[in-house]
Design a protein around this motif. Structure first.
Motif, PDB file in Angstrom:
ATOM      1  N   CYS A   1     -32.428 -64.467  57.944  1.00 58.21           N
ATOM      2  CA  CYS A   1     -31.511 -64.927  56.904  1.00 58.21           C
ATOM      3  C   CYS A   1     -32.241 -65.785  55.870  1.00 58.21           C
ATOM      4  O   CYS A   1     -32.909 -66.765  56.220  1.00 58.21           O
ATOM      5  N   LEU A   2     -32.094 -65.402  54.621  1.00 63.65           N
ATOM      6  CA  LEU A   2     -32.699 -66.135  53.513  1.00 63.65           C
ATOM      7  C   LEU A   2     -31.600 -66.582  52.562  1.00 63.65           C
ATOM      8  O   LEU A   2     -30.661 -65.831  52.280  1.00 63.65           O
ATOM      9  N   VAL A   3     -31.712 -67.805  52.062  1.00 61.36           N
ATOM     10  CA  VAL A   3     -30.778 -68.309  51.061  1.00 61.36           C
ATOM     11  C   VAL A   3     -31.591 -68.931  49.934  1.00 61.36           C
ATOM     12  O   VAL A   3     -32.645 -69.532  50.162  1.00 61.36           O
ATOM     13  N   CYS A   4     -31.117 -68.754  48.698  1.00 64.81           N
ATOM     14  CA  CYS A   4     -31.775 -69.404  47.562  1.00 64.81           C
ATOM     15  C   CYS A   4     -30.729 -69.830  46.543  1.00 64.81           C
ATOM     16  O   CYS A   4     -29.617 -69.288  46.502  1.00 64.81           O
ATOM     17  N   GLY A   5     -31.087 -70.826  45.748  1.00 63.99           N
ATOM     18  CA  GLY A   5     -30.190 -71.353  44.729  1.00 63.99           C
ATOM     19  C   GLY A   5     -30.863 -71.354  43.370  1.00 63.99           C
ATOM     20  O   GLY A   5     -32.081 -71.534  43.269  1.00 63.99           O
ATOM     21  N   THR A   6     -30.059 -71.170  42.308  1.00 65.35           N
ATOM     22  CA  THR A   6     -30.614 -70.954  40.969  1.00 65.35           C
ATOM     23  C   THR A   6     -29.942 -71.816  39.907  1.00 65.35           C
ATOM     24  O   THR A   6     -28.859 -72.367  40.107  1.00 65.35           O
TER      25      THR A   6
ATOM     26  N   GLY B   1     -28.837 -70.343  37.425  1.00 65.19           N
ATOM     27  CA  GLY B   1     -27.785 -69.441  36.963  1.00 65.19           C
ATOM     28  C   GLY B   1     -26.469 -69.692  37.664  1.00 65.19           C
ATOM     29  O   GLY B   1     -25.569 -68.842  37.605  1.00 65.19           O
ATOM     30  N   GLU B   2     -26.346 -70.854  38.338  1.00 63.50           N
ATOM     31  CA  GLU B   2     -25.124 -71.262  39.042  1.00 63.50           C
ATOM     32  C   GLU B   2     -24.732 -70.252  40.108  1.00 63.50           C
ATOM     33  O   GLU B   2     -23.555 -69.962  40.329  1.00 63.50           O
ATOM     34  N   ALA B   3     -25.744 -69.709  40.788  1.00 65.39           N
ATOM     35  CA  ALA B   3     -25.500 -68.735  41.847  1.00 65.39           C
ATOM     36  C   ALA B   3     -26.319 -69.077  43.072  1.00 65.39           C
ATOM     37  O   ALA B   3     -27.425 -69.613  42.985  1.00 65.39           O
TER      38      ALA B   3
ATOM     39  N   LYS C   1     -23.211 -65.434  45.209  1.00 66.29           N
ATOM     40  CA  LYS C   1     -22.013 -66.253  45.124  1.00 66.29           C
ATOM     41  C   LYS C   1     -22.151 -67.173  43.918  1.00 66.29           C
ATOM     42  O   LYS C   1     -23.093 -67.970  43.840  1.00 66.29           O
ATOM     43  N   TYR C   2     -21.241 -67.044  42.952  1.00 67.36           N
ATOM     44  CA  TYR C   2     -21.279 -67.900  41.763  1.00 67.36           C
ATOM     45  C   TYR C   2     -20.502 -69.177  42.056  1.00 67.36           C
ATOM     46  O   TYR C   2     -19.339 -69.141  42.460  1.00 67.36           O
ATOM     47  N   VAL C   3     -21.175 -70.308  41.875  1.00 62.25           N
ATOM     48  CA  VAL C   3     -20.657 -71.569  42.401  1.00 62.25           C
ATOM     49  C   VAL C   3     -20.363 -72.607  41.313  1.00 62.25           C
ATOM     50  O   VAL C   3     -20.005 -73.739  41.626  1.00 62.25           O
ATOM     51  N   SER C   4     -20.514 -72.229  40.040  1.00 60.77           N
ATOM     52  CA  SER C   4     -20.156 -73.091  38.905  1.00 60.77           C
ATOM     53  C   SER C   4     -20.926 -74.405  38.876  1.00 60.77           C
ATOM     54  O   SER C   4     -20.443 -75.404  38.351  1.00 60.77           O
ATOM     55  N   GLN C   5     -22.112 -74.416  39.447  1.00 61.82           N
ATOM     56  CA  GLN C   5     -22.990 -75.579  39.334  1.00 61.82           C
ATOM     57  C   GLN C   5     -24.432 -75.133  39.543  1.00 61.82           C
ATOM     58  O   GLN C   5     -24.690 -74.190  40.288  1.00 61.82           O
ATOM     59  N   LYS C   6     -25.337 -75.792  38.853  1.00 68.27           N
ATOM     60  CA  LYS C   6     -26.751 -75.487  39.048  1.00 68.27           C
ATOM     61  C   LYS C   6     -27.195 -75.987  40.418  1.00 68.27           C
ATOM     62  O   LYS C   6     -26.971 -77.150  40.758  1.00 68.27           O
TER      63      LYS C   6
END
Length: 372
Positions: A354-359, A361-363, A7-12
Motif C-alpha cells: 500500500c502506497l499513499v501520497c499527497g499533493t 493539487g489537493e488530492a 481522493k480530492y480533499v480541498s486542501q494542499k
C-alpha cells in the motif's frame, strides 16, 4: 498506475503517513494520517481505506479513502510521524511540536501535548522542519539549526543541541537507536551520537562541488550504513556512511526538488521518491538481470558510481544491491506511480503493498497493488 484511487480533499497535503501495523497483524494497512499546508486553516486528518471507513455516500467508490477524523493544526504541517498506533507527532511552521491522540473508540483526535516554540530565533518562531520518532523518544530539527530531543512521557525537553547547524536542517532519521542523521541546506549529512554530550557531529558527509540543499533522507531498513537522500536538484544519492564522505552513487531522478525518499520497509530493493515536478517514482534494483543499462521509463538514467573497489574483499552476497557500483551486474528500473503529471507531490509513504501520497493539487492518491 492500475489500482490507484484519487481522493480530492480541498486542501494542499504536505505529509502522508500510514499508521504502523501492530506486531500481530498480517493485514494490509487501512489507516493513514495527513497534514496540510498553505491553507487558511490547516488540519491533521485520519483516513481509512478499509470497510470501517465506508460512508455509504453515492459519489464514493470502493477503495476511496474516507475521512474519519480531523483537527485544526496551528501553522503548516511540515512533518508528521506516528509515535505509535494511537499517537501522531507533528512539526509546525510555528515552531511547535505537537502530539495528537487518535481515539479509536469514537474516532476523534485530541491534542495530547504540545511544546510551543520548540524551535525559535531570538525574536521570533522558527519553523520545525522535521521529526523522527523511536517511542518514547522524539527528535526534531528546524530552520534555527537546533536539534531538540523529547520523550512522549515527559513534559520537559530532554536535550537541545543549540548550534547543531549554521544552516537550515531539513530532515532527520534514526540511523541506530543512539544515532541520528540530519541533512541540511548546504548539502551535508551529519551523523550524531546521542550518547555523546558534546554538541558536535561524529561524522560529516557532503556532496562535492555545488552545495545543493538536501531535503530528505531515509535509512535502509536492514543495513543502517546505507542511506538515500534527495534534494533541490532532484538527484537520488545513495551513501555508505562507512566508506568515505561522498555519496556512493548519484542518479538522475527528478527534474525539480525531491521532497521525500523512502526505502520499502520490508523489501528494500524497492525505493520510492516524489518531487515538485509532480512525479512519484518507484525504483527497483536487481542484481541478477543481464543488462548494461539503467532503465527509466524508456530513457537512460545517468549514474555516477564511486569507489566500487572499496567493496572488494567483502562477501559479495552481503553487498547490498544499491552499492554494487557496477551497472553490468545490476539493473535499475523506475516506474512513475501516478496516472498523470500533477502539481507537486509533497509526501509519500509505503507499507506492505500500500502506497499513499499527497499533493499540492489537493488530492491524496492511494495504491493498494504496488508490486513489491
Amino acid at each position: 498506475m492500475e489500482g490507484t484511487n484519487a481522493k480530492y480533499v480541498s486542501q494542499k497535503i504536505s505529509k502522508t503517513r500510514w499508521r504502523p501495523a501492530s506486531s500481530s497483524s498480517l493485514q494490509q494497512p487501512e489507516i493513514f494520517a495527513t497534514g496540510s499546508w498553505d491553507n487558511e486553516v490547516n488540519k491533521v486528518s485520519i483516513w481509512s481505506i478499509g470497510e470501517n471507513g465506508v460512508s455509504g455516500m453515492e459519489d464514493e467508490f470502493e477503495g476511496d479513502p474516507q475521512l474519519i477524523s480531523e483537527l485544526k493544526h496551528d501553522g503548516d504541517v511540515l512533518d508528521l510521524q506516528f509515535l505509535d498506533q494511537d499517537k501522531i507527532v507533528t512539526a509546525s511552521s510555528s515552531g511547535a511540536v505537537t502530539i495528537y491522540r487518535h481515539h479509536h473508540t469514537n474516532q476523534t483526535l485530541s491534542v495530547s501535548h504540545q511544546w510551543g516554540r520548540a524551535h525559535h530565533y531570538p525574536c521570533d518562531n522558527a519553523p520545525c522542519t522535521g521529526v523522527v520518532c523511536n517511542s518514547p523518544e522524539i527528535v526534531t530539527v528546524g530552520e534555527d539549526g537546533r536539534i531538540v530531543i523529547f520523550r512522549a512521557d515527559q513534559e520537559e525537553v530532554i536535550r537541545t543541541i543549540e548550534n547543531a547547524d549554521s544552516s537550515t536542517i531539513h530532515a532527520v532519521t534514526f540511523l541506530r537507536t543512539t544515532e541520528i542523521l540530519t541533512v541540511n541546506s548546504i548539502g551535508q549529512l551529519k551523523l550524531w551520537d546521542l550518547r555523546q554530550q558534546a554538541n558536535e557531529p561524529s561524522q560529516i558527509l557532503s556532496l562535492t562541488g555545488d552545495r545543493v540543499p538536501l531535503h530528505c533522507v531515509d535509512r535502509h531498513p536492514n543495513q543502517q550504513h546505507i542511506v538515500a537522500t534527495g534534494g533541490q536538484d532532484g538527484m537520488l544519492c545513495i551513501w555508505d556512511v562507512r566508506q568515505g564522505n561522498m555519496p556512493f552513487s548519484l542518479m538522475d531522478a527528478h527534474s525539480a526538488e525531491m521532497w521525500e525518499v523512502h526505502f520499502h520497509p520490508s523489501n528494500p530493493d524497492h525505493l520510492f521518491s516524489c518531487s515538485e515536478d509532480g512525479s512519484l517514482w518507484h525504483w527497483e534494483t536487481s542484481t541478477n538481470l543481464d543488462t548494461t543499462s539503467f532503465l527509466q521509463s524508456g530513457r537512460t538514467t545517468s549514474v555516477i558510481s564511486r569507489s566500487a573497489g572499496a567493496l572488494v574483499g567483502e562477501n559479495q552476497s552481503l553487498v547490498n544491491a544499491w552499492l554494487t557500483g557496477d551497472s553490468s551486474k545490476g539493473r535499475l528500473e523506475t516506474t512513475n506511480m501516478l496516472p498523470s503529471q500533477t502539481l507537486s507531490v509533497n509526501s509519500l509513504d509505503i507499507l506492505g503493498q500500500c502506497l499513499v501520497c499527497g499533493t499540492d493539487g489537493e488530492a491524496v492518491y492511494v495504491n493498494r497493488q504496488v508490486p513489491v
